[in-house]
Design a protein around this motif. Structure first.
Motif, PDB file in Angstrom:
ATOM      1  N   SER A  21      -1.875 -14.853  33.798  1.00 22.80           N
ATOM      2  CA  SER A  21      -0.704 -14.050  34.158  1.00 22.80           C
ATOM      3  C   SER A  21      -0.557 -12.852  33.228  1.00 22.80           C
ATOM      4  CB  SER A  21       0.561 -14.900  34.175  1.00 22.80           C
ATOM      5  OG  SER A  21       0.609 -15.726  33.063  1.00 22.80           O
ATOM      6  N   ILE A  22      -1.034 -12.998  31.992  1.00 20.63           N
ATOM      7  CA  ILE A  22      -0.957 -11.840  31.100  1.00 20.63           C
ATOM      8  C   ILE A  22      -1.925 -10.758  31.569  1.00 20.63           C
ATOM      9  CG2 ILE A  22      -1.415 -11.049  28.759  1.00 20.63           C
ATOM     10  CD1 ILE A  22      -0.333 -13.743  27.801  1.00 20.63           C
ATOM     11  N   ILE A  23      -3.131 -11.183  31.963  1.00 19.89           N
ATOM     12  CA  ILE A  23      -4.091 -10.198  32.473  1.00 19.89           C
ATOM     13  C   ILE A  23      -3.519  -9.512  33.721  1.00 19.89           C
ATOM     14  CG2 ILE A  23      -6.380  -9.920  33.507  1.00 19.89           C
ATOM     15  CD1 ILE A  23      -6.497 -10.346  30.569  1.00 19.89           C
ATOM     16  N   LEU A  25      -0.753  -8.417  34.149  1.00 17.24           N
ATOM     17  CA  LEU A  25       0.115  -7.285  33.813  1.00 17.24           C
ATOM     18  C   LEU A  25      -0.650  -5.975  33.830  1.00 17.24           C
ATOM     19  CD1 LEU A  25       1.901  -8.809  30.703  1.00 17.24           C
ATOM     20  CD2 LEU A  25       2.891  -8.470  32.937  1.00 17.24           C
ATOM     21  N   HIS A  26      -1.950  -6.062  33.658  1.00 12.31           N
ATOM     22  CA  HIS A  26      -2.740  -4.844  33.505  1.00 12.31           C
ATOM     23  C   HIS A  26      -3.048  -4.216  34.866  1.00 12.31           C
ATOM     24  CE1 HIS A  26      -3.641  -5.140  29.136  1.00 12.31           C
ATOM     25  NE2 HIS A  26      -3.228  -6.367  29.361  1.00 12.31           N
ATOM     26  N   PRO A 392      -8.243  -4.958  27.938  1.00 10.29           N
ATOM     27  CA  PRO A 392      -8.198  -6.410  28.137  1.00 10.29           C
ATOM     28  C   PRO A 392      -9.571  -7.055  28.179  1.00 10.29           C
ATOM     29  CG  PRO A 392      -7.412  -5.260  30.077  1.00 10.29           C
ATOM     30  CD  PRO A 392      -7.515  -4.250  29.000  1.00 10.29           C
TER      31      PRO A 392
ATOM     32  N   LEU B  49      -3.148  -8.161  24.368  1.00  8.10           N
ATOM     33  CA  LEU B  49      -3.116  -8.251  25.831  1.00  8.10           C
ATOM     34  C   LEU B  49      -1.713  -8.008  26.371  1.00  8.10           C
ATOM     35  CD1 LEU B  49      -5.409 -11.290  26.627  1.00  8.10           C
ATOM     36  CD2 LEU B  49      -5.859  -8.899  27.019  1.00  8.10           C
ATOM     37  N   LEU B  50      -0.712  -8.299  25.539  1.00  5.68           N
ATOM     38  CA  LEU B  50       0.670  -8.163  26.011  1.00  5.68           C
ATOM     39  C   LEU B  50       1.204  -6.736  25.900  1.00  5.68           C
ATOM     40  CD1 LEU B  50       2.272 -11.464  24.752  1.00  5.68           C
ATOM     41  CD2 LEU B  50       2.159 -10.682  27.096  1.00  5.68           C
ATOM     42  N   PRO B  52       0.926  -4.038  27.690  1.00  6.04           N
ATOM     43  CA  PRO B  52       1.572  -3.420  28.855  1.00  6.04           C
ATOM     44  C   PRO B  52       2.781  -4.186  29.369  1.00  6.04           C
ATOM     45  CG  PRO B  52      -0.403  -4.538  29.536  1.00  6.04           C
ATOM     46  CD  PRO B  52      -0.349  -4.657  28.058  1.00  6.04           C
ATOM     47  N   ALA B  53       3.163  -5.277  28.710  1.00 12.15           N
ATOM     48  CA  ALA B  53       4.288  -6.059  29.217  1.00 12.15           C
ATOM     49  C   ALA B  53       5.576  -5.246  29.141  1.00 12.15           C
ATOM     50  CB  ALA B  53       4.429  -7.342  28.408  1.00 12.15           C
ATOM     51  N   VAL B 432       6.575 -13.934  35.003  1.00 15.58           N
ATOM     52  CA  VAL B 432       5.177 -14.353  34.863  1.00 15.58           C
ATOM     53  C   VAL B 432       4.796 -14.833  33.478  1.00 15.58           C
ATOM     54  CG1 VAL B 432       4.085 -13.129  36.744  1.00 15.58           C
ATOM     55  CG2 VAL B 432       4.523 -11.965  34.584  1.00 15.58           C
ATOM     56  N   ASP B 433       5.559 -14.462  32.464  1.00 17.38           N
ATOM     57  CA  ASP B 433       5.129 -14.846  31.132  1.00 17.38           C
ATOM     58  C   ASP B 433       5.629 -16.211  30.707  1.00 17.38           C
ATOM     59  OD1 ASP B 433       3.887 -12.262  30.111  1.00 17.38           O
ATOM     60  OD2 ASP B 433       5.747 -11.657  31.049  1.00 17.38           O
ATOM     61  N   ILE B 435       5.023 -19.177  31.636  1.00 16.70           N
ATOM     62  CA  ILE B 435       4.138 -20.329  31.634  1.00 16.70           C
ATOM     63  C   ILE B 435       3.643 -20.648  30.232  1.00 16.70           C
ATOM     64  CG2 ILE B 435       2.069 -21.229  32.711  1.00 16.70           C
ATOM     65  CD1 ILE B 435       2.560 -18.723  34.664  1.00 16.70           C
TER      66      ILE B 435
END
Lengths: 480, 445
Positions: A21-23, A25-26, A392, B49-50, B52-53, B432-433, B435
């Motif tokens: 789910s983090i991926i 986001l990209h 990523p 990785l976060l 762009p959150a 989405v985060d 989890i």
């Protein structure tokens, strides 16, 4: 030896989902690139087409279905899947799949919806399949590696980046194929045949795995004691496969024309031997010998077929002769690699089909398979760069590398004369340098594709070595 | 399955030769490796990785502080009100922002313009996000020294659990790397201070805690635990003469006050102004979004009572508690609460554990009680405090991880509190985060 608890497996599954789910986001493929966009739009377009048109029109060019704009070119199961998602999309927001007007939709809502459909496929198909695979592998080979293997699958950067980043549903076809492999490992041959047929009907690329399945199942038939047992087993397997096919292809079977229409969509010879720069043999050969200028597509297709069979047959003959399960895993790797390197119309993403058996062999050959997985990500760097997914992908590769080192760091006694360790280090260094250089330095104006071509050629060399290594290891394992 | 016969022998030699060249399959191992730094690297990758959150208004708050500290003279820092997000952290944090701004000017000078409100170019986002990720190194150091100070041996399940719980702390990842704040830095200093105390290096502990207070004064809530412990085991230690005690107190005071002098020194002529920014009692009993504490229940009870008694608002336009704005509010039925009441309650609920800490004689046991005291002080201030933010629950959740490693019973309560605590942070985020959080809690079991 401590046993692995269910909680730990669940934790890893959650970790896998979290990373996915983090991926999500990209960025994704074709974001903001009108008028054709990318795979993301292709998937959405298929939802639009399948929901709004009759099944018989899905693969046919028409006023409402311009096949030149991301026409459906995957087998029926993909179409059905798109249909279901399209129905859900309609419930969520009708504008997502409205015929014609929804072209190239790019809203945040829609991105969340599409990303969630991939996650749903992960939860419903891929993760259960991988989990059952890990458990079956442990039982068959009397090992205790399900946790580590599960981690490898959950974090495997190549699959993750393509499905949850670039945007595709390889998790479904790979998941079905994994189920088939697990069934083979547990000697459930009919189930294996059924699951693999489903996989094949989700993506025709699963043909890369078809030969080992065929060889293994045929071998199992041949090892029956009597001729009648042989015949009945063979017929049962064949019936399973054919019946599944008929069931799935039912809407297009009423005339020869419509069947061949679909087949034409699935195997587009006219699209040429390769499109983008891909790390296979023909693209590398093209550097010195311009294939596209000298040979017609049909000639090329025949040459490809010959070469592919030449490289894919030996491993399957060995498998047919020596019907053990390890040999089957090697044959999967070798055949898929041979198809990737030598067949027609290969995409860079198809390396995922080779990555799958590589993950399965991870327990016995961690260093070599790790090397292979790294190269797989490396070979797709130009694609990720185009999709704005470079950050990523590099980060995920590092994550994977660290996890690998945590779990497999101990033994460094020399297992072999060929110093894979030092060669691997050199190759890793080379790949890292090339990636960095390709980010920092612009390609020379005379060769705009310089970096992607360089990456393709380097990866191709690695994959050829992997093919050779796989064949030799299979033979060693089979006759030792 | 394979055929046995003549050719096998000959084959065998070839095969053996081949296998000696190309290697044999490996056998797996099962020990737990020492992987603190590997895990830290992993958590860093996760944070990258976060990037762009989604981020909250705190992102703009910190950008504004960068701009204030960079482009205004020192005496304007706590006066400027161009943006509604005025500087309300103590001076050390302002200096920290000033340091960051020295780098920021090479990245994107536009983010340093005070009037450039809500500016968030890609470079700004990357700069701010990466600055949080980099200063988390302090946090890692804090975790490392705390685990060492607690005497948790490497390569054990306990050490691994500690690394996972703290380095991958879901609350911190939520608040720092999604919502956007610099808590990693602050908790890093806190953990360093705790570890110094656990190692009996009292002056170092006091000094670093004082520094922490000058980064973010909300840690004042934990000060009683530190104060009592230092008083009991540094100043009033057994066998000390009165002279020694006075001497120790003087030393402690000197060490503890130095950071305050350094921090507030440059602002000595405008201390009241600075303090009014740091302690904005005008903001009301509860934050715009209620923190899940006693006052949330109190507000609810008030609303229910108002509806039940059909009591209308006393005046038109009088602010109510749910208006979503930061301002003073009135209750309709129940009596209004003054800051003094909240303080009295907070202190009252801190007292039992503090007394217990004061009366403990064995140093070893006292350390466990000290950690409990830290957690309980943070808890009581969260539950009864004036204008508490929901993020403040981290002040319980981080120290409680240490407690969970030490004691099985405590681990149970820690688990319960963590589940609820992380759950209470959910409103800060989008779906989405979420989890992520289950994983670590399951590890805890």
């Amino acid at each position: 030896m401590k046993s692995v608890t269910n909680v730990e497996l669940l934790a890893i599954a959650c970790l896998g989902l979290a990373i996915r789910s983090i991926i999500s986001l990209h960025s994704y493929s074709g974001f903001g690139v009108a008028p054709m966009f990318g795979d993301y739009e292709a998937q959405r377009h298929w939802q639009e087409v399948t929901v709004n048109l009759k099944a018989s029109e899905w693969y046919k060019n028409g006023t409402n279905n311009d096949l030149l704009y991301w026409g459906l070119d995957y087998p029926p199961l993909t179409a059905y899947h798109s249909y279901i998602m399209g129905q859900v999309a309609r419930k969520v927001n009708e504008s997502f799949v409205e015929l014609g007007t929804s072209k190239g939709i790019e809203s945040g809502d829609h991105k969340s919806f599409m990303r969630l459909t991939v996650l749903a496929a992960d939860i419903l198909v891929y993760i259960p399949a991988v989990l059952s695979m890990c458990i079956c592998l442990d039982r068959t080979f009397q090992t205790n590696i399900k946790l580590e293997l599960f981690i490898i699958f959950m974090l495997c950067p190549a699959q993750l980046l393509i499905d949850n980043g670039h945007f595709q549903y390889n998790n479904i076809s790979l998941g079905l194929c994994i189920m088939a492999i697990a069934a083979i490992l547990r000697d459930r041959h009919y189930l294996a045949a059924f699951a693999f047929t489903l996989a094949l009907n989700y993506k025709q690329m699963e043909l890369y795995h078809a030969l080992p399945f065929f060889a293994y199942l045929l071998g199992q038939c041949l090892s029956q004691k009597s001729v009648s047992a042989l015949a009945s087993k063979f017929i049962a397997i064949a019936t399973t496969v054919v019946a599944t096919f008929i069931l799935l292809w039912y809407p297009w079977l009423h005339s020869l024309g419509s069947t061949s229409q679909v087949l034409n969509r699935l195997f587009p010879v006219s699209r040429g031997v390769f499109e983008d720069k891909v790390a296979n043999f023909w693209c590398s050969l093209n550097v010195v010998f311009k294939l596209k200028n000298k040979l017609l597509n049909h000639q090329m297709a025949l040459i490809c077929m010959g070469a592919t069979l030449f490289f894919a047959l030996p491993t399957n003959v060995v498998l047919l002769k020596c019907r053990n399960k390890m040999s089957f895993l090697w044959a999967l790797l070798n055949t898929a690699a041979a198809f990737y390197l030598f067949s027609f119309q290969v995409h860079e993403k198809t390396i995922l089909l080779v990555v799958l058996p590589a993950c399965l062999l991870f327990n016995w050959w961690p260093r070599e398979m790790m090397w292979f997985l790294e190269t797989a990500v490396f070979s797709m760097v130009p694609l990720f760069k185009k999709d704005n997914l470079l950050l990523p992908s590099i980060t995920l590769a590092i994550i994977f590398y660290i996890v690998y080192n945590i779990f497999w760091n101990e033994k460094d006694e020399d297992r072999n004369i060929v110093q894979t360790h030092s060669i691997k280090n050199i190759s890793n260094f080379l790949m890292a340098t090339v990636v960095m250089a390709s980010v920092v330095l612009a390609a020379p104006s005379k060769f705009p594709d310089f970096w992607s071509l360089l990456i393709a050629v380097i990866s191709c060399a690695h994959f050829m070595a992997a093919l050779l290594f796989g064949n030799i290891q299979q033979i060693i394992g089979a006759f030792n | 399955m394979r055929d046995k016969g003549e050719p096998v022998n000959k084959n065998n030699r070839v095969i053996e030769k081949l296998s000696s060249i190309f290697g044999k399959p490996v056998v797996k191992r099962t020990s737990i490796p020492d992987c603190f730094w590997a895990l830290f690297a992993l958590s860093t990758c996760l944070k990258v990785l976060l990037i762009p959150a989604y981020y909250s208004t705190d992102f703009e708050v910190h950008r504004n502080w960068l701009a204030i500290t960079h482009s205004l003279p020192l005496n304007r820092w706590y006066v400027d009100a161009t943006s509604e997000w005025t500087l309300d952290y103590p001076p050390f944090f302002a200096y920290f922002e000033w340091l960051l701004s020295q780098l920021a000017q090479y990245v994107d000078p536009h983010m340093l313009d005070v009037h450039n409100l809500n500016y968030a170019s890609e470079r700004t986002v990357y700069f701010q996000r990466i600055s949080v990720i980099v200063v988390d190194l302090v946090y890692a150091l804090g975790v490392y020294s705390c685990l060492r100070a607690l005497g948790i041996a490497k390569k054990t399940q306990q050490h691994l659990a500690g690394c996972l719980l703290l380095l991958f702390n879901v609350g911190l990842i939520f608040v720092d790397h999604i919502h956007f704040q610099y808590n990693g830095l602050l908790f890093g200093i806190l953990l360093l201070s705790i570890s110094a105390l656990l190692n009996d290096r009292y002056l170092l502990s006091a000094f670093s805690f004082a520094i922490l207070l000058n980064f973010k004064h909300i840690f004042l809530y934990m000060a009683p635990a530190f104060g009592v412990y230092l008083l009991r085991f540094y100043c009033l230690n057994k066998g000390r003469s009165i002279l020694n005690t006075v001497n120790a107190m003087m030393k402690l005071l000197a060490v503890g006050l130095t950071p305050f002098v350094l921090s507030f020194g440059p602002f000595w002529h405008q201390i009241p102004q600075v303090l009014s920014r740091l302690f904005p009692f005008k903001r009301g009993l509860t934050h715009a979004y209620w923190a899940p504490n006693l006052w949330a229940l109190y507000n609810t009870a008030d609303k229910v009572a108002a509806v039940a008694l059909r009591r209308e608002k006393s005046k038109d336009g009088d602010p109510t508690t749910t208006s979503g704005l930061v301002q003073e509010t009135r209750h309709l039925v129940l009596p209004n609460i003054s800051p003094a009441v909240t303080f009295a309650l907070t202190l009252a609920f801190m007292m039992p554990i503090l007394l217990k800490l004061l009366l403990t004689s064995s140093t070893k046991r006292a350390k466990l009680i000290f950690l409990r005291a830290v957690v309980l002080c943070a808890c009581s201030s969260f539950v009864f405090g004036w204008h508490v933010h929901e993020k403040a629950i981290l002040m319980c959740l981080i120290p409680i991880c240490l407690l969970a490693l030490l004691d099985r019973t405590d681990a149970k309560y820690a688990y319960l509190l963590s589940v609820v605590g992380y759950f209470s942070l959910f409103p800060l985020l989008f779906e989405v985060d979420l989890i992520l959080q289950r994983r670590i809690q399951r590890r805890l079991l």
